[in-house]
Design a protein around this motif. Structure first.
Motif, short mmCIF file in Angstrom:
data_model
loop_
_atom_site.label_atom_id
_atom_site.label_comp_id
_atom_site.label_asym_id
_atom_site.label_seq_id
_atom_site.Cartn_x
_atom_site.Cartn_y
_atom_site.Cartn_z
N THR A 23 0.84 -1.20 0.00
CA THR A 23 0.00 0.00 0.00
C THR A 23 0.87 1.25 0.00
O THR A 23 0.64 2.19 -0.77
N ASN A 24 1.89 1.23 0.87
CA ASN A 24 2.81 2.38 0.93
C ASN A 24 3.64 2.52 -0.34
O ASN A 24 3.91 3.64 -0.80
N LEU A 25 4.05 1.39 -0.92
CA LEU A 25 4.80 1.44 -2.17
C LEU A 25 3.97 2.11 -3.27
O LEU A 25 4.48 2.94 -4.04
N ILE A 26 2.71 1.74 -3.33
CA ILE A 26 1.82 2.32 -4.35
C ILE A 26 1.61 3.81 -4.11
O ILE A 26 1.61 4.61 -5.05
N GLU A 27 1.43 4.19 -2.85
CA GLU A 27 1.26 5.61 -2.52
C GLU A 27 2.50 6.43 -2.90
O GLU A 27 2.40 7.61 -3.23
N ASN A 28 3.66 5.78 -2.84
CA ASN A 28 4.93 6.46 -3.17
C ASN A 28 5.25 6.42 -4.67
O ASN A 28 6.29 6.94 -5.09
N LYS A 29 4.39 5.80 -5.47
CA LYS A 29 4.74 5.50 -6.86
C LYS A 29 5.16 6.72 -7.66
O LYS A 29 6.13 6.66 -8.43
N SER A 30 4.48 7.83 -7.51
CA SER A 30 4.85 9.02 -8.30
C SER A 30 6.24 9.52 -7.93
O SER A 30 7.02 9.94 -8.79
N PHE A 31 6.57 9.44 -6.61
CA PHE A 31 7.90 9.86 -6.16
C PHE A 31 8.99 8.93 -6.68
O PHE A 31 10.03 9.39 -7.18
N THR A 32 8.75 7.62 -6.56
CA THR A 32 9.79 6.67 -6.94
C THR A 32 9.94 6.57 -8.45
O THR A 32 11.07 6.41 -8.95
N THR A 33 8.84 6.68 -9.19
CA THR A 33 8.94 6.68 -10.66
C THR A 33 9.79 7.87 -11.11
O THR A 33 10.68 7.73 -11.97
N ASN A 34 9.53 9.02 -10.53
CA ASN A 34 10.32 10.21 -10.84
C ASN A 34 11.78 10.03 -10.44
O ASN A 34 12.70 10.46 -11.15
N SER A 35 12.00 9.37 -9.29
CA SER A 35 13.37 9.13 -8.82
C SER A 35 14.13 8.22 -9.77
O SER A 35 15.32 8.45 -10.06
N PHE A 36 13.49 7.16 -10.27
CA PHE A 36 14.15 6.29 -11.24
C PHE A 36 14.49 7.05 -12.52
O PHE A 36 15.57 6.86 -13.09
#
Length: 312
Positions: free
Chosen positions: A180-193
């Motif tokens: 759930t937390n990974l999905i909530e962070n998706k926009s941040f982590t996609t941008n980070s990658f």
């Protein structure tokens, strides 16, 4: 006597971890701590095997099966593992044990597998890491699949902050709110990658810094990294490259270069409350990833390792 030897380097956490689009991904770099595995042909089947790592032995079984070798022949070997990688700190100790065992099996059988084949094989055992690839890449740890190759970092060393606390990565992944937390962070982590890829390819370390630090800060929802913001602030003060964390472990890495005031940075950390958590502070070399046939002797004996790793 027939022998097979293999080794695999460790990581200092991850550069970025989380969802990139629809895939859970990680991106890591390697350091000069190693797991070594040795497979020895036994002279007597009645003598008990010394399989000191269940997952690693499973990896050996998968290699034998891949090449159509009967499982009965596993009774003819013993597997030994020796490692100087801290356990439960987010430094890929389990993945390195498994990888080293795979390479020892390949050496024993005089066979070869590609990085892609090895990664997919190991993913059958547990979520794995990108350390089987020579270059830094974006990697799906569940499928064992390389998504995108990025290149290398222009840094030779990392200051590692290691606490006594250990974390079981498997248990973190099993928590009900982990995904759930990974999905909530998706926009941040996609941008980070995306920032990480652009930064490495264009040698823009400001983008790499943003990628790693954004990923680390987003990960606070999943696992708190003590003094993270203070460590980031100190790293900038002394002109370090960037800060990265173990997203499901406890270590923190500060990438350093010849422009970094290492002594000043280490002194400030040692004289602050940060050192109450991160009891060990030491420098390690950044090395190329990938499995090696043979045995990495460097640093495997406690006395020489303590001298080599420059623990402060």
């Amino acid at each position: 006597m027939k022998i097979g030897l293999g080794s695999c380097p460790s990581t200092c956490g991850e550069l970025v971890q989380g969802y990139m689009g629809e895939n859970e991904c990680i991106s890591s770099y390697c350091i000069d701590l190693y797991s070594n595995a040795k497979i020895v042909e036994k002279r007597n089947r009645k003598k008990s095997n010394r399989f000191n790592k269940t997952k690693s032995m499973k990896a050996v079984e998968l290699v034998f099966d891949y090449f159509g070798i009967p499982k009965l022949e596993l009774l003819d070997i013993s597997l030994f593992i020796k490692s100087n990688i801290p356990v439960g700190k987010g430094m890929a100790s389990s993945t390195a044990d498994i990888g080293a065992s795979v390479m020892a099996a390949l050496d024993y059988l005089d066979k070869d597998l590609s990085e892609d084949e090895i990664s997919k094989l190991v993913a059958k055992i547990e979520p794995t890491d990108s350390i089987f690839y020579k270059k830094i890449c974006v990697f799906d740890p569940i499928k064992g699949k390389k998504i995108e190759e990025l290149g290398a970092l222009p840094y030779d060393e990392v200051l590692i902050l290691e606490p006594y606390r250990r974390i079981n990565t498997v248990k973190i992944r099993q928590k009900s709110d982990y995904y759930t937390n990974l999905i909530e962070n998706k926009s941040f982590t996609t941008n980070s990658f995306n920032l990480l890829a652009e930064g490495i390819r264009n040698e823009d370390m400001k983008k790499v810094r943003r990628a790693c630090e954004n990923s680390a800060l987003a990960n606070e929802k999943i696992k708190t990294t003590p003094y993270l913001r203070e460590i980031i602030k100190i790293s900038k003060k002394y002109n370090a490259g960037f800060v990265n964390i173990s997203h499901t472990g406890t270590v923190v890495g500060i990438l350093v270069s010849d422009k970094t005031n290492k002594d000043g940075m280490i002194d400030e950390i040692r004289n602050s409350d940060i050192s109450k958590i991160y009891k060990k502070q030491y420098i390690r070399k950044i090395v190329e990833g990938g499995l090696r046939k043979g045995w990495q002797n460097d640093g495997l004996h406690k006395k020489s390792d303590e001298n080599r790793r420059k623990e402060f």
